[in-house]
Design an enzyme around this catalytic site. Structure first.
Site, PDB file in Angstrom:
ATOM      1  N   HIS A 263      -3.078  -3.592  -2.260  1.00 29.09           N
ATOM      2  CA  HIS A 263      -2.684  -4.640  -1.301  1.00 29.09           C
ATOM      3  C   HIS A 263      -1.170  -4.813  -1.370  1.00 29.09           C
ATOM      4  O   HIS A 263      -0.441  -3.839  -1.225  1.00 29.09           O
ATOM      5  CB  HIS A 263      -3.479  -5.913  -1.638  1.00 29.09           C
ATOM      6  CG  HIS A 263      -3.395  -7.043  -0.657  1.00 29.09           C
ATOM      7  ND1 HIS A 263      -2.886  -6.929   0.604  1.00 29.09           N
ATOM      8  CD2 HIS A 263      -3.789  -8.333  -0.772  1.00 29.09           C
ATOM      9  CE1 HIS A 263      -2.964  -8.100   1.217  1.00 29.09           C
ATOM     10  NE2 HIS A 263      -3.501  -8.976   0.408  1.00 29.09           N
ATOM     11  N   HIS A 304      -4.731   1.956   6.098  1.00 23.64           N
ATOM     12  CA  HIS A 304      -4.915   0.509   6.307  1.00 23.64           C
ATOM     13  C   HIS A 304      -6.347   0.270   6.780  1.00 23.64           C
ATOM     14  O   HIS A 304      -6.890   1.057   7.537  1.00 23.64           O
ATOM     15  CB  HIS A 304      -3.942  -0.013   7.372  1.00 23.64           C
ATOM     16  CG  HIS A 304      -3.743  -1.492   7.325  1.00 23.64           C
ATOM     17  ND1 HIS A 304      -4.620  -2.364   7.913  1.00 23.64           N
ATOM     18  CD2 HIS A 304      -2.806  -2.247   6.721  1.00 23.64           C
ATOM     19  CE1 HIS A 304      -4.209  -3.609   7.696  1.00 23.64           C
ATOM     20  NE2 HIS A 304      -3.113  -3.570   6.974  1.00 23.64           N
ATOM     21  N   ASP A 362       3.980  -1.562   3.768  1.00 24.15           N
ATOM     22  CA  ASP A 362       4.544  -1.378   2.426  1.00 24.15           C
ATOM     23  C   ASP A 362       5.333  -0.086   2.283  1.00 24.15           C
ATOM     24  O   ASP A 362       6.110   0.065   1.351  1.00 24.15           O
ATOM     25  CB  ASP A 362       3.407  -1.414   1.385  1.00 24.15           C
ATOM     26  CG  ASP A 362       2.830  -2.808   1.282  1.00 24.15           C
ATOM     27  OD1 ASP A 362       1.626  -2.976   1.532  1.00 24.15           O
ATOM     28  OD2 ASP A 362       3.603  -3.743   1.003  1.00 24.15           O
TER      29      ASP A 362
HETATM   30  C1  SDX Z   1      -1.446  -4.273   2.709  1.00 27.98           C
HETATM   31  O1  SDX Z   1      -5.449  -5.945   5.046  1.00 27.98           O
HETATM   32  C2  SDX Z   1      -4.203  -6.212   5.325  1.00 27.98           C
HETATM   33  O2  SDX Z   1      -3.912  -6.751   6.400  1.00 27.98           O
HETATM   34  C3  SDX Z   1      -3.203  -5.871   4.205  1.00 27.98           C
HETATM   35  C4  SDX Z   1      -1.739  -5.959   4.566  1.00 27.98           C
HETATM   36  C5  SDX Z   1      -1.280  -7.395   4.832  1.00 27.98           C
HETATM   37  O3  SDX Z   1      -0.262  -7.566   5.530  1.00 27.98           O
HETATM   38  O4  SDX Z   1      -1.908  -8.335   4.244  1.00 27.98           O
HETATM   39  O5  SDX Z   1      -1.462  -5.163   5.704  1.00 27.98           O
HETATM   40  C6  SDX Z   1      -0.850  -5.455   3.408  1.00 27.98           C
HETATM   41  O6  SDX Z   1      -2.148  -4.453   1.746  1.00 27.98           O
HETATM   42  C7  SDX Z   1      -1.221  -2.900   3.266  1.00 27.98           C
HETATM   43  C8  SDX Z   1      -1.992  -1.789   2.485  1.00 27.98           C
HETATM   44  C9  SDX Z   1      -1.197  -1.460   1.233  1.00 27.98           C
HETATM   45  N1  SDX Z   1      -1.934  -0.525   0.353  1.00 27.98           N
HETATM   46  C10 SDX Z   1      -1.586   0.775   0.230  1.00 27.98           C
HETATM   47  O7  SDX Z   1      -0.676   1.305   0.861  1.00 27.98           O
HETATM   48  C11 SDX Z   1      -2.381   1.541  -0.833  1.00 27.98           C
HETATM   49  C12 SDX Z   1      -2.781   2.920  -0.280  1.00 27.98           C
HETATM   50  N2  SDX Z   1      -3.770   2.746   0.771  1.00 27.98           N
HETATM   51  C13 SDX Z   1      -5.202   2.889   0.389  1.00 27.98           C
HETATM   52  O8  SDX Z   1      -5.493   2.432  -0.882  1.00 27.98           O
HETATM   53  C14 SDX Z   1      -6.126   2.420   1.513  1.00 27.98           C
HETATM   54  O9  SDX Z   1      -5.652   2.982   2.672  1.00 27.98           O
HETATM   55  C15 SDX Z   1      -6.326   0.934   1.746  1.00 27.98           C
HETATM   56  C16 SDX Z   1      -6.750   0.208   0.505  1.00 27.98           C
HETATM   57  C17 SDX Z   1      -5.081   0.295   2.279  1.00 27.98           C
HETATM   58  C18 SDX Z   1      -7.425   0.775   2.789  1.00 27.98           C
HETATM   59  O10 SDX Z   1      -8.601   1.219   2.210  1.00 27.98           O
HETATM   60  P1  SDX Z   1      -9.973   1.312   3.075  1.00 27.98           P
HETATM   61  O11 SDX Z   1      -9.830   0.642   4.374  1.00 27.98           O
HETATM   62  O12 SDX Z   1     -11.091   0.885   2.177  1.00 27.98           O
HETATM   63  O13 SDX Z   1     -10.063   2.841   3.421  1.00 27.98           O
HETATM   64  P2  SDX Z   1     -10.855   3.905   2.577  1.00 27.98           P
HETATM   65  O14 SDX Z   1     -10.474   3.814   1.137  1.00 27.98           O
HETATM   66  O15 SDX Z   1     -12.295   3.796   2.935  1.00 27.98           O
HETATM   67  O16 SDX Z   1     -10.218   5.270   3.140  1.00 27.98           O
HETATM   68  C19 SDX Z   1     -10.857   6.029   4.143  1.00 27.98           C
HETATM   69  C20 SDX Z   1     -10.584   7.488   3.732  1.00 27.98           C
HETATM   70  C21 SDX Z   1     -11.061   7.821   2.317  1.00 27.98           C
HETATM   71  O17 SDX Z   1     -11.312   9.239   2.291  1.00 27.98           O
HETATM   72  P3  SDX Z   1     -12.869   9.770   2.512  1.00 27.98           P
HETATM   73  O18 SDX Z   1     -13.716   9.055   1.499  1.00 27.98           O
HETATM   74  O19 SDX Z   1     -13.193   9.417   3.951  1.00 27.98           O
HETATM   75  O20 SDX Z   1     -12.770  11.270   2.275  1.00 27.98           O
HETATM   76  O21 SDX Z   1      -9.155   7.703   3.713  1.00 27.98           O
HETATM   77  C22 SDX Z   1      -8.760   8.035   2.383  1.00 27.98           C
HETATM   78  C23 SDX Z   1      -9.854   7.580   1.461  1.00 27.98           C
HETATM   79  O22 SDX Z   1      -9.885   8.368   0.268  1.00 27.98           O
HETATM   80  N3  SDX Z   1      -7.493   7.319   2.137  1.00 27.98           N
HETATM   81  C24 SDX Z   1      -6.420   7.816   1.545  1.00 27.98           C
HETATM   82  C25 SDX Z   1      -5.444   6.805   1.576  1.00 27.98           C
HETATM   83  N4  SDX Z   1      -5.957   5.718   2.174  1.00 27.98           N
HETATM   84  C26 SDX Z   1      -7.227   6.034   2.512  1.00 27.98           C
HETATM   85  N5  SDX Z   1      -6.186   9.019   0.988  1.00 27.98           N
HETATM   86  C27 SDX Z   1      -4.954   9.215   0.450  1.00 27.98           C
HETATM   87  N6  SDX Z   1      -3.961   8.288   0.455  1.00 27.98           N
HETATM   88  C28 SDX Z   1      -4.176   7.075   1.010  1.00 27.98           C
HETATM   89  N7  SDX Z   1      -3.218   6.163   0.997  1.00 27.98           N
END
Ligand code: SDX
Length: 423
Positions: A263, A304, A362
């Site tokens: 997050h 996201h 971020d």
């Molecule tokens: C913020 O919610 C908000 O509004 C948050 C926010 C706010 O203003 O409050 O916008 C602020 O928190 C932004 C997000 C910051 N976090 C990151 O940048 C961390 C990296 N991102 C990931 O951890 C992930 O994208 C999340 C946590 C942000 C979202 O996770 P989801 O929605 O649960 O997505 P998911 O894990 O189900 O991903 C779907 C697929 C998966 O692969 P498969 O299982 O389909 O093969 O995409 C992959 C994931 O493994 N994936 C990534 C990835 N993000 C998702 N793979 C590599 N790198 C990534 N960053």
């Protein structure tokens, strides 16, 4: 509110569920009475679940749209200020000159250093992580103000909002200076909000000036982080608030939730990731690890839950960053170059294209904060300062509109029943 119905049929038995339409966005199915059919809904991570009704922020993840009270983030970033957006989030409309002047002076009147907060701060070692310190300082505010709080009194809710918007940037600056063993510099009444923040953070003396370029960039960064619908930390604030808890305790809980690298902690993690990659020639190898389902590495600042398009805040931050570099006369910045190389490679990679993973807020916030001289360990604290008005506006909306205590159920997969062994 419901003129549409959704019919669910399970094992030949049907139930009609009300469907509500928002002013904009997808319709929602009210599943509350599903329990009468003996069923729960199952949605770990709340991917398809609406937790509340709100009129504060609207996001369209497919189109990359973000609006606060109907105003687009692009227009607000270009024409408004962080404090004006704070007012907009809380009161639902832009302030006229008199209302804004009253709001500003109410905040300034609360910007005093409280001895009890200084003593809580002094109990921390110099190397304490600033986010842990912020959780404790806002938690300490809950103890200090507890006896005077009546969450059902609109005046009390307004005072709480003003106090938090006033004091959180001071606590942030105090936290940095405590870590550096520096005397605290108090806010100056004749300085703007973001200018005062940078003054409290970095000035050596009360007369030191702050670059307007950096102050404007800081104000826009706060503005871009102000609110974001029902994200994890805002949902935490609402859930804690649904127990009628002390509002300062609710915000302390929000800070704790924001800290996680999935997050708000991602901005700090982006810089650590860029440093870990170290050289553009190593980007492909790092991406390979991030795409490996058995490897916990992720490209921080990418992906996201809602945006399946470019996060509009990332675009504004990217433009702001270029502006700041130009105004500061910085020709090139290896960290930015590395970030842009990583972004270019990732956005052309099938894995990211298929999963619609784009840079989020971020990805660029960390890089611009580094350019402003903010230490990496303080990046998420900056997010806290920006998000405080959103948290308190969402809490205030919930309390003022009526709410039920949040109490989800579960899919139980443990032992059904066991007898305690008899001797
Ligand atoms: C913020 O919610 C908000 O509004 C948050 C926010 C706010 O203003 O409050 O916008 C602020 O928190 C932004 C997000 C910051 N976090 C990151 O940048 C961390 C990296 N991102 C990931 O951890 C992930 O994208 C999340 C946590 C942000 C979202 O996770 P989801 O929605 O649960 O997505 P998911 O894990 O189900 O991903 C779907 C697929 C998966 O692969 P498969 O299982 O389909 O093969 O995409 C992959 C994931 O493994 N994936 C990534 C990835 N993000 C998702 N793979 C590599 N790198 C990534 N960053």
């Amino acid at each position: 509110m419901a003129d549409k119905k959704a019919r669910l049929t399970v094992d030949g038995e049907s139930i009609d569920l009300p469907v509500y339409s928002p002013t904009v966005g997808p319709d929602v199915v009210d599943v509350a009475k599903l329990i009468s059919l003996g069923y729960f809904t199952y949605d770990p991570g709340y991917v398809s679940t609406v937790s509340c009704e709100s009129a504060i922020t609207y996001i369209d993840g497919e189109a990359g749209v973000l609006r606060h009270r109907g105003y687009s983030i692009e227009q607000l970033a270009e024409q408004s200020s962080f404090l004006e957006v704070c007012y907009l989030l809380i009161y639902g409309r832009l302030p006229n000159d008199d209302q804004f002047a009253d709001f500003q002076s109410a905040i300034q009147s609360e910007q005093v250093i409280d001895d009890y907060l200084m003593s809580v701060l002094s109990s921390f070692p110099r190397n304490a992580h600033p986010m842990g310190v912020m959780c404790s300082l806002v938690g300490a505010m809950s103890a200090h103000y507890h006896d005077e709080i009546d969450i059902n009194d609109p005046e009390c809710r307004q005072t709480t909002a003003i106090r938090l918007i006033a004091k959180v940037p001071m606590l942030a600056a105090m936290t940095l200076r405590h870590g550096r063993n520096q005397e605290f510099v108090p806010p100056a009444p004749n300085r703007g909000y973001a200018e005062n923040f940078l003054h409290m953070m970095f000035s050596e003396s009360e007369s030191d000036s702050v670059s307007p370029i950096l102050a404007n960039a800081m104000d826009r960064i706060f503005l871009l982080h102000a609110d974001h619908e029902q994200n994890a930390s805002t949902s935490t604030v609402r859930l804690v608030g649904s127990t009628d808890a002390n509002p300062y305790a609710c915000i302390a809980a929000g800070i704790a939730a924001l800290w996680g690298p999935s997050h708000g902690g991602a901005n700090e993690a982006v810089l650590q990731m860029l440093e870990e990659i170290g050289d553009p020639s190593k980007i492909d190898a790092y991406l390979k690890m991030a795409k490996d389902p058995n490897n916990p590495i992720r490209i921080m600042g990418f992906g996201h839950r809602v945006y399946k398009n470019y996060d509009p805040r990332a675009k504004v931050l990217q433009a702001t960053y270029r502006e700041v570099l130009g105004l500061l006369g910085i020709q090139s910045d290896p960290t930015l170059q590395m970030a842009r190389d990583l972004e270019r490679v990732a956005l052309s990679d099938d894995y990211f294209i298929q999963r619609r993973l784009y840079p989020n807020v971020d990805f660029y916030s960390g890089i611009i904060l580094k350019a402003l001289g903010i230490p990496t360990s303080m990046f998420t604290v900056i997010f806290v300062v920006g998000r405080t008005p959103g948290w308190i506006a969402q809490w205030n909306e919930m309390i003022s509109k009526g709410y039920k205590i949040g109490r989800p159920r579960q899919l139980y997969t443990g032992d059904v029943i066991r007898e305690y062994p008899q001797d």
